[in-house]
Scaffold this motif. Structure first.
Motif, PDB file in Angstrom:
ATOM      1  N   MET A 412       1.214  -1.366  -0.017  1.00 50.89           N
ATOM      2  CA  MET A 412      -0.637  -0.104   0.068  1.00 50.89           C
ATOM      3  C   MET A 412       0.639   1.487   0.095  1.00 50.89           C
ATOM      4  SD  MET A 412      -2.748  -1.106   2.900  1.00 50.89           S
ATOM      5  CE  MET A 412      -3.303   0.167   3.307  1.00 50.89           C
ATOM      6  N   TYR A 413       1.659   0.923   0.920  1.00 45.77           N
ATOM      7  CA  TYR A 413       2.766   2.613   0.718  1.00 45.77           C
ATOM      8  C   TYR A 413       3.311   2.710   0.002  1.00 45.77           C
ATOM      9  CZ  TYR A 413       6.224   5.619   3.289  1.00 45.77           C
ATOM     10  OH  TYR A 413       6.262   6.213   3.800  1.00 45.77           O
ATOM     11  N   THR A 414       4.094   1.412  -0.994  1.00 46.61           N
ATOM     12  CA  THR A 414       5.212   1.928  -1.828  1.00 46.61           C
ATOM     13  C   THR A 414       3.955   1.867  -3.427  1.00 46.61           C
ATOM     14  OG1 THR A 414       6.335   0.438  -1.165  1.00 46.61           O
ATOM     15  CG2 THR A 414       6.617  -0.001  -3.583  1.00 46.61           C
ATOM     16  N   GLN A 415       2.837   1.836  -3.326  1.00 45.33           N
ATOM     17  CA  GLN A 415       2.402   1.791  -3.927  1.00 45.33           C
ATOM     18  C   GLN A 415       1.149   3.105  -3.778  1.00 45.33           C
ATOM     19  OE1 GLN A 415       2.156   0.813  -6.696  1.00 45.33           O
ATOM     20  NE2 GLN A 415       3.729  -1.216  -6.284  1.00 45.33           N
ATOM     21  N   SER A 416       1.749   4.077  -3.248  1.00 46.42           N
ATOM     22  CA  SER A 416       0.813   5.027  -2.671  1.00 46.42           C
ATOM     23  C   SER A 416      -0.787   5.346  -3.018  1.00 46.42           C
ATOM     24  CB  SER A 416       1.576   6.195  -3.525  1.00 46.42           C
ATOM     25  OG  SER A 416       1.609   5.913  -5.136  1.00 46.42           O
ATOM     26  N   ILE A 417      -1.309   4.065  -2.892  1.00 51.05           N
ATOM     27  CA  ILE A 417      -2.598   3.884  -3.457  1.00 51.05           C
ATOM     28  C   ILE A 417      -3.467   5.012  -2.468  1.00 51.05           C
ATOM     29  CG2 ILE A 417      -3.101   2.204  -1.162  1.00 51.05           C
ATOM     30  CD1 ILE A 417      -5.041   0.855  -2.455  1.00 51.05           C
ATOM     31  N   MET A 418      -2.763   5.646  -1.299  1.00 49.80           N
ATOM     32  CA  MET A 418      -4.485   6.637  -1.041  1.00 49.80           C
ATOM     33  C   MET A 418      -3.995   7.709  -1.478  1.00 49.80           C
ATOM     34  SD  MET A 418      -3.741   6.145   3.293  1.00 49.80           S
ATOM     35  CE  MET A 418      -2.354   5.910   3.668  1.00 49.80           C
ATOM     36  N   THR A 419      -3.180   8.495  -2.073  1.00 49.76           N
ATOM     37  CA  THR A 419      -2.575   9.797  -2.943  1.00 49.76           C
ATOM     38  C   THR A 419      -3.110   9.525  -4.138  1.00 49.76           C
ATOM     39  OG1 THR A 419      -0.097   8.704  -3.252  1.00 49.76           O
ATOM     40  CG2 THR A 419      -0.943  10.499  -1.383  1.00 49.76           C
ATOM     41  N   LYS A 420      -3.270   8.179  -5.331  1.00 52.02           N
ATOM     42  CA  LYS A 420      -4.209   8.009  -6.235  1.00 52.02           C
ATOM     43  C   LYS A 420      -5.392   8.010  -6.173  1.00 52.02           C
ATOM     44  CE  LYS A 420       0.402   4.840  -8.207  1.00 52.02           C
ATOM     45  NZ  LYS A 420       1.200   3.695  -8.003  1.00 52.02           N
ATOM     46  N   MET A 421      -6.594   7.569  -4.732  1.00 51.69           N
ATOM     47  CA  MET A 421      -7.622   7.672  -4.718  1.00 51.69           C
ATOM     48  C   MET A 421      -7.790   9.158  -4.610  1.00 51.69           C
ATOM     49  SD  MET A 421      -7.955   4.522  -1.100  1.00 51.69           S
ATOM     50  CE  MET A 421      -9.925   5.328  -1.197  1.00 51.69           C
ATOM     51  N   ILE A 422      -6.801   9.832  -4.451  1.00 44.15           N
ATOM     52  CA  ILE A 422      -7.537  11.292  -4.562  1.00 44.15           C
ATOM     53  C   ILE A 422      -7.050  12.137  -5.476  1.00 44.15           C
ATOM     54  CG2 ILE A 422      -6.697  13.633  -3.272  1.00 44.15           C
ATOM     55  CD1 ILE A 422      -5.883  11.825   0.209  1.00 44.15           C
ATOM     56  N   ALA A 423      -6.070  11.683  -6.107  1.00 45.78           N
ATOM     57  CA  ALA A 423      -5.823  12.327  -7.319  1.00 45.78           C
ATOM     58  C   ALA A 423      -7.335  11.654  -8.237  1.00 45.78           C
ATOM     59  CB  ALA A 423      -4.555  11.568  -7.633  1.00 45.78           C
ATOM     60  N   ALA A 439     -10.094   0.913  -5.376  1.00 45.97           N
ATOM     61  CA  ALA A 439      -9.002   1.130  -4.305  1.00 45.97           C
ATOM     62  C   ALA A 439      -9.374  -0.678  -4.549  1.00 45.97           C
ATOM     63  CB  ALA A 439      -8.717   1.732  -3.575  1.00 45.97           C
ATOM     64  N   ALA A 440     -10.545  -1.360  -4.168  1.00 47.70           N
ATOM     65  CA  ALA A 440     -10.499  -2.668  -3.417  1.00 47.70           C
ATOM     66  C   ALA A 440      -9.713  -3.390  -4.376  1.00 47.70           C
ATOM     67  CB  ALA A 440     -12.151  -2.964  -3.171  1.00 47.70           C
ATOM     68  N   SER A 441      -9.965  -3.135  -5.342  1.00 46.40           N
ATOM     69  CA  SER A 441      -9.490  -3.961  -6.406  1.00 46.40           C
ATOM     70  C   SER A 441      -8.541  -4.140  -6.199  1.00 46.40           C
ATOM     71  CB  SER A 441     -10.167  -3.968  -8.073  1.00 46.40           C
ATOM     72  OG  SER A 441      -9.160  -4.945  -8.676  1.00 46.40           O
ATOM     73  N   GLU A 442      -7.400  -3.319  -6.188  1.00 46.00           N
ATOM     74  CA  GLU A 442      -5.894  -2.778  -6.116  1.00 46.00           C
ATOM     75  C   GLU A 442      -5.482  -3.970  -4.618  1.00 46.00           C
ATOM     76  OE1 GLU A 442      -3.741  -1.309  -7.580  1.00 46.00           O
ATOM     77  OE2 GLU A 442      -4.223  -1.461  -9.363  1.00 46.00           O
ATOM     78  N   LEU A 443      -6.214  -3.564  -3.093  1.00 38.47           N
ATOM     79  CA  LEU A 443      -5.947  -4.201  -2.262  1.00 38.47           C
ATOM     80  C   LEU A 443      -6.340  -5.860  -2.303  1.00 38.47           C
ATOM     81  CD1 LEU A 443      -7.616  -1.508  -0.557  1.00 38.47           C
ATOM     82  CD2 LEU A 443      -5.194  -2.331   0.201  1.00 38.47           C
ATOM     83  N   GLU A 444      -6.796  -5.825  -3.723  1.00 37.13           N
ATOM     84  CA  GLU A 444      -7.111  -7.865  -2.943  1.00 37.13           C
ATOM     85  C   GLU A 444      -6.282  -8.224  -3.809  1.00 37.13           C
ATOM     86  OE1 GLU A 444     -11.108  -7.997  -4.540  1.00 37.13           O
ATOM     87  OE2 GLU A 444     -11.944  -7.428  -3.744  1.00 37.13           O
ATOM     88  N   GLY A 445      -5.815  -7.660  -4.731  1.00 36.06           N
ATOM     89  CA  GLY A 445      -4.163  -7.664  -5.239  1.00 36.06           C
ATOM     90  C   GLY A 445      -3.040  -7.806  -4.602  1.00 36.06           C
ATOM     91  N   TYR A 446      -3.575  -7.040  -4.091  1.00 32.56           N
ATOM     92  CA  TYR A 446      -1.571  -6.727  -2.583  1.00 32.56           C
ATOM     93  C   TYR A 446      -1.894  -8.329  -1.616  1.00 32.56           C
ATOM     94  CZ  TYR A 446      -1.590  -2.043  -4.026  1.00 32.56           C
ATOM     95  OH  TYR A 446      -1.778  -0.113  -4.953  1.00 32.56           O
ATOM     96  N   GLN A 447      -3.363  -9.171  -1.291  1.00 38.91           N
ATOM     97  CA  GLN A 447      -3.118  -9.930  -0.545  1.00 38.91           C
ATOM     98  C   GLN A 447      -2.853 -10.953  -1.605  1.00 38.91           C
ATOM     99  OE1 GLN A 447      -7.512  -9.755   0.426  1.00 38.91           O
ATOM    100  NE2 GLN A 447      -7.555  -8.482   2.333  1.00 38.91           N
TER     101      GLN A 447
END
Length: 449
Positions: A412-423, A439-447
């Motif tokens: 999550m940190y490396t992919q900067s998911i939160m700032t990408k959500m804001i963008a 975001a949910a799809s990305e997070l499922e991929g991380y899992q």
């Protein structure tokens, strides 16, 4: 990592728990020792800060007859992270290497256990910040030590006169010179900040909060989301991104983005510093490196800069915390010397020298070391960094992407998911449901990784 890991606590007011005695870590030169140590430290933002660390290492090397070689590796372009990855794959490189945030846990199996370094230090100096301890331990063992250089919080650094003139906020009334925060500071919250930001923009001096994909941006947004209770993944690894709290946080940034320079989405860790030092901006969120350079390059700006605690959100006041760690590779050929040096650098008198050299930028992870005089002495203006270190349990020091399990949080940190959500929500014109679905799809991929 649960929120309990970062619960509020009162830092030690004195060093009664700490002894003035020096910790003597036994270094034994053997036929297996190479007689040298290769060190890779983070390249400090504060001018001259590296020099003190270099001297401490070289003086130790002369005393112990160890040839010390030091590289300072920048975090610009993620060069420090790329170095860690490359050395882990090659199983060669530096003996000791500085690891940011989640990286020691990622490479835990390749790191030398350091219980024999940390346990005597804890016995002498007391508790280590729980956030740093979490990132330094794997399987109950210390696999890194909390570094001094680089460990930081990133609270607001404001232009006193601009806030007072254009936003009607007297910062020093809330945060007096070298004194605790007053009751007025209870009103310093995210709603207060966005109103101030809109006024400052109209005056031609906008605040600048990075929304890019490097650490300053990620840490700031991580703390803000936490203050709204907007966790993307819980401590058990469950995806919780489609919550009202996350929606409220995104809605906030839709308003705030309109009051800031439009290039904040492209900012890296140097951009916010440059913005403030140039005299354009009324506030950034950053350690005191921006102040240090302003003091050298633009003293008329520096004399009005003042660091204060984070705005409060619905769930509390969270400070962006970024600990650096020092780790010893398992493939090192001089482990006993490496451990001896790490113990030496973490002695109180040496920690204070390092912190002084950074004008208080570096935050010691040992709580008994949060009372150095440097934070009272830096000027002008007087008290400029007094409110920089978290004190008196007023703030929760927060690692962005917590409370997610380390393996997911690191991605999550490396992919900067939160700032990408804001963008996506504020610049891409995507509706809320689509952003949360992405975001949910990305997070499922991380899992699954």
């Amino acid at each position: 990592m649960s929120r309990r890991t970062f619960t509020r606590r009162r830092f030690l007011a004195t060093t009664a728990a700490a002894s003035a005695a020096t910790i003597g870590f036994p270094y034994i030169r053997t036929s297996h020792a190479a007689g040298s140590l290769a060190l890779g430290f983070w390249d400090h933002w504060v001018p001259g800060a590296n020099d003190t660390l270099t001297k401490l290492c070289q003086d130790w090397g002369k005393k112990e007859k160890v040839d010390v070689k030091i590289d300072y590796i920048t975090s610009q372009g993620n060069k420090n992270m790329l170095t860690i990855t490359a050395e882990a794959q090659a199983r060669s490189g530096h003996d000791i290497l500085a690891h940011p945030a989640w990286y020691a846990l990622t490479y835990a199996r390749q790191l030398e256990p350091l219980d024999d370094v940390m346990n005597p230090l804890i016995k002498q100096y007391g508790k280590v910040a729980e956030a740093a301890e979490f990132l330094c331990k794997s399987g109950g063992k210390w696999i890194a030590v909390p570094a001094v250089t680089g460990t930081q919080v990133k609270p607001p650094c404001v232009r006193l006169e601009l806030f007072k003139q254009h936003a009607g906020i007297d910062i020093q009334a809330m945060y007096p010179v070298n004194k605790p925060a007053t009751k007025e500071a209870d009103n310093w919250n995210w709603d207060t900040l966005v109103v101030a930001a809109e006024k400052l923009q109209k005056a031609g001096t906008p605040i600048g909060l990075g929304l890019g994909q490097t650490t300053d941006s990620i840490d700031t947004i991580g703390a803000m989301f936490a203050s709204y209770g907007a966790d993307l993944v819980d401590a058990k690894g469950n995806i919780t991104v489609k919550s009202d709290a996350v929606k409220h946080a995104l809605e906030y940034w839709k308003r705030m983005v309109k009051a800031m320079p439009q290039d904040v989405f492209a900012w890296d860790d140097a951009s916010n510093n440059k913005y403030l030092i140039s005299g354009q901006g009324a506030m950034i969120m950053n350690p005191p490196s921006a102040y240090a350079v302003a003091k050298r390059d633009n003293p008329k700006v520096a004399e009005h800069l003042y660091t204060i605690e984070m705005p409060k959100g619905p769930k509390g006041r969270y400070a962006p915390f970024l600990p650096f760690l020092w780790a010893l590779w398992g493939f090192s050929k001089n482990k006993s010397a490496g451990k001896s040096l790490l113990a030496h650098l973490l002695e109180r008198e040496n920690v204070e020298k390092i912190v002084n050299a950074s004008i208080g930028y570096d935050i010691p992870s040992f709580e008994s070391m949060r009372n150095f005089k440097i934070w009272e002495e830096v000027a002008p203006p007087k008290g400029t960094v007094y409110h920089y270190p978290p004190r008196d349990g007023r703030q929760v020091t927060w690692m962005a992407c917590a409370p997610a399990p380390a393996a997911i949080a690191q991605q999550m940190y490396t992919q900067s998911i939160m700032t990408k959500m804001i963008a996506k929500y504020t610049q891409g014109g995507e509706p809320m449901d689509k952003v949360l679905g992405w975001a949910a799809s990305e997070l499922e991929g991380y899992q699954r990784t």
